[in-house]
Design a protein around this motif. Structure first.
Motif, mmCIF file in Angstrom:
data_model
loop_
_atom_site.group_PDB
_atom_site.id
_atom_site.type_symbol
_atom_site.label_atom_id
_atom_site.label_comp_id
_atom_site.label_asym_id
_atom_site.label_seq_id
_atom_site.Cartn_x
_atom_site.Cartn_y
_atom_site.Cartn_z
ATOM 1 N N ARG A 105 0.831 -1.204 0.000
ATOM 2 C CA ARG A 105 0.000 0.000 0.000
ATOM 3 C C ARG A 105 0.865 1.252 0.000
ATOM 4 O O ARG A 105 0.634 2.179 -0.768
ATOM 5 N N ARG A 106 1.896 1.266 0.858
ATOM 6 C CA ARG A 106 2.788 2.427 0.931
ATOM 7 C C ARG A 106 3.495 2.670 -0.406
ATOM 8 O O ARG A 106 3.637 3.806 -0.845
ATOM 9 N N GLY A 107 3.935 1.599 -1.036
ATOM 10 C CA GLY A 107 4.619 1.733 -2.322
ATOM 11 C C GLY A 107 3.712 2.286 -3.404
ATOM 12 O O GLY A 107 4.092 3.193 -4.149
ATOM 13 N N ILE A 108 2.511 1.759 -3.485
ATOM 14 C CA ILE A 108 1.557 2.217 -4.500
ATOM 15 C C ILE A 108 1.093 3.640 -4.193
ATOM 16 O O ILE A 108 1.003 4.483 -5.093
ATOM 17 N N GLU A 109 0.832 3.938 -2.925
ATOM 18 C CA GLU A 109 0.403 5.294 -2.550
ATOM 19 C C GLU A 109 1.508 6.321 -2.815
ATOM 20 O O GLU A 109 1.220 7.477 -3.128
ATOM 21 N N ALA A 110 2.762 5.904 -2.709
ATOM 22 C CA ALA A 110 3.875 6.813 -2.987
ATOM 23 C C ALA A 110 3.961 7.146 -4.479
ATOM 24 O O ALA A 110 4.481 8.186 -4.851
ATOM 25 N N GLY A 111 3.432 6.233 -5.303
ATOM 26 C CA GLY A 111 3.430 6.496 -6.740
ATOM 27 C C GLY A 111 3.953 5.376 -7.612
ATOM 28 O O GLY A 111 4.090 5.554 -8.833
ATOM 29 N N ALA A 112 4.253 4.223 -7.043
ATOM 30 C CA ALA A 112 4.714 3.090 -7.855
ATOM 31 C C ALA A 112 3.564 2.549 -8.700
ATOM 32 O O ALA A 112 2.407 2.552 -8.273
ATOM 33 N N ASP A 113 3.902 2.094 -9.892
ATOM 34 C CA ASP A 113 2.905 1.517 -10.781
ATOM 35 C C ASP A 113 2.783 0.006 -10.603
ATOM 36 O O ASP A 113 1.705 -0.556 -10.794
ATOM 37 N N PHE A 114 3.897 -0.640 -10.256
ATOM 38 C CA PHE A 114 3.931 -2.080 -10.036
ATOM 39 C C PHE A 114 4.714 -2.352 -8.755
ATOM 40 O O PHE A 114 5.643 -1.605 -8.427
ATOM 41 N N TYR A 115 4.369 -3.438 -8.076
ATOM 42 C CA TYR A 115 5.037 -3.804 -6.829
ATOM 43 C C TYR A 115 5.350 -5.294 -6.912
ATOM 44 O O TYR A 115 4.442 -6.128 -6.893
ATOM 45 N N LEU A 116 6.629 -5.628 -7.026
ATOM 46 C CA LEU A 116 7.063 -7.018 -7.121
ATOM 47 C C LEU A 116 7.878 -7.383 -5.893
ATOM 48 O O LEU A 116 8.608 -6.549 -5.358
ATOM 49 N N VAL A 117 7.754 -8.633 -5.463
ATOM 50 C CA VAL A 117 8.458 -9.104 -4.274
ATOM 51 C C VAL A 117 9.603 -10.030 -4.687
ATOM 52 O O VAL A 117 9.425 -10.926 -5.512
ATOM 53 N N LYS A 118 10.783 -9.762 -4.107
ATOM 54 C CA LYS A 118 11.969 -10.596 -4.352
ATOM 55 C C LYS A 118 11.795 -11.942 -3.672
ATOM 56 O O LYS A 118 11.214 -12.000 -2.594
ATOM 57 N N PRO A 119 12.343 -12.981 -4.248
ATOM 58 C CA PRO A 119 13.018 -13.004 -5.549
ATOM 59 C C PRO A 119 11.992 -12.951 -6.683
ATOM 60 O O PRO A 119 10.936 -13.570 -6.611
ATOM 61 N N VAL A 120 12.330 -12.213 -7.715
ATOM 62 C CA VAL A 120 11.426 -12.021 -8.848
ATOM 63 C C VAL A 120 11.833 -12.960 -9.976
ATOM 64 O O VAL A 120 12.999 -13.018 -10.355
ATOM 65 N N ASP A 121 10.860 -13.681 -10.482
ATOM 66 C CA ASP A 121 11.084 -14.532 -11.635
ATOM 67 C C ASP A 121 11.528 -13.640 -12.802
ATOM 68 O O ASP A 121 10.913 -12.590 -13.054
ATOM 69 N N PRO A 122 12.585 -13.998 -13.510
ATOM 70 C CA PRO A 122 13.067 -13.168 -14.617
ATOM 71 C C PRO A 122 11.999 -12.823 -15.653
ATOM 72 O O PRO A 122 11.927 -11.692 -16.135
ATOM 73 N N LYS A 123 11.145 -13.777 -15.992
ATOM 74 C CA LYS A 123 10.083 -13.507 -16.970
ATOM 75 C C LYS A 123 9.111 -12.467 -16.424
ATOM 76 O O LYS A 123 8.669 -11.584 -17.173
#
Length: 122
Positions: A92-110
């Motif tokens: 929520r904090r990330g999106i409210e700050a202005g991020a368009d996408f929020y991915l959690v590590k580890p992120v699949d390369p595709k």
């Protein structure tokens, strides 16, 4: 070739994500923390997307995102968060700050490639 600003204080993560993105045809410029990223962004102003971690020394990712969004020149620049923080309040904090996408590590390369292409509109 789309140009991505990749911001992460972890050298291993930064190099891996850079490799994945470059192999998919992106030009990648790396920054270790938020202040460096802002300097690069305002100096060059030709990035198609910013990918940033939230946990970084100095200026963290939330502050970086807010500062980017404060600039009229970058209010529509796509921003992707890639972080280990996976609680709903973190997202929520990330999106409210202005991020368009929020991915959690580890992120699949595709997923990294697909999200970047989607953010840029390719």
């Amino acid at each position: 070739m789309p140009k991505v600003l990749l911001v992460d204080d972890s050298g291993v993560t930064r190099k891996f994500h850079s490799y994945v993105l470059k192999s998919a045809g992106f030009e990648v410029v790396e920054a270790v923390e938020g202040a460096e990223a802002l300097d690069l962004l305002f100096l060059h102003a030709d990035f198609d997307c910013v990918i940033a971690d939230l946990n970084m020394p100095g200026m963290d990712g939330i502050t970086l995102i807010r500062k980017i969004r404060e600039s009229e020149a970058f209010e529509d620049l796509p921003i992707i968060v890639i972080t280990t923080l996976d609680k709903p309040e973190d997202k929520r904090r990330g999106i409210e700050a202005g991020a368009d996408f929020y991915l959690v590590k580890p992120v699949d390369p595709k997923l990294l490639i697909d999200s970047t292409e989607l953010a840029i509109g390719e």
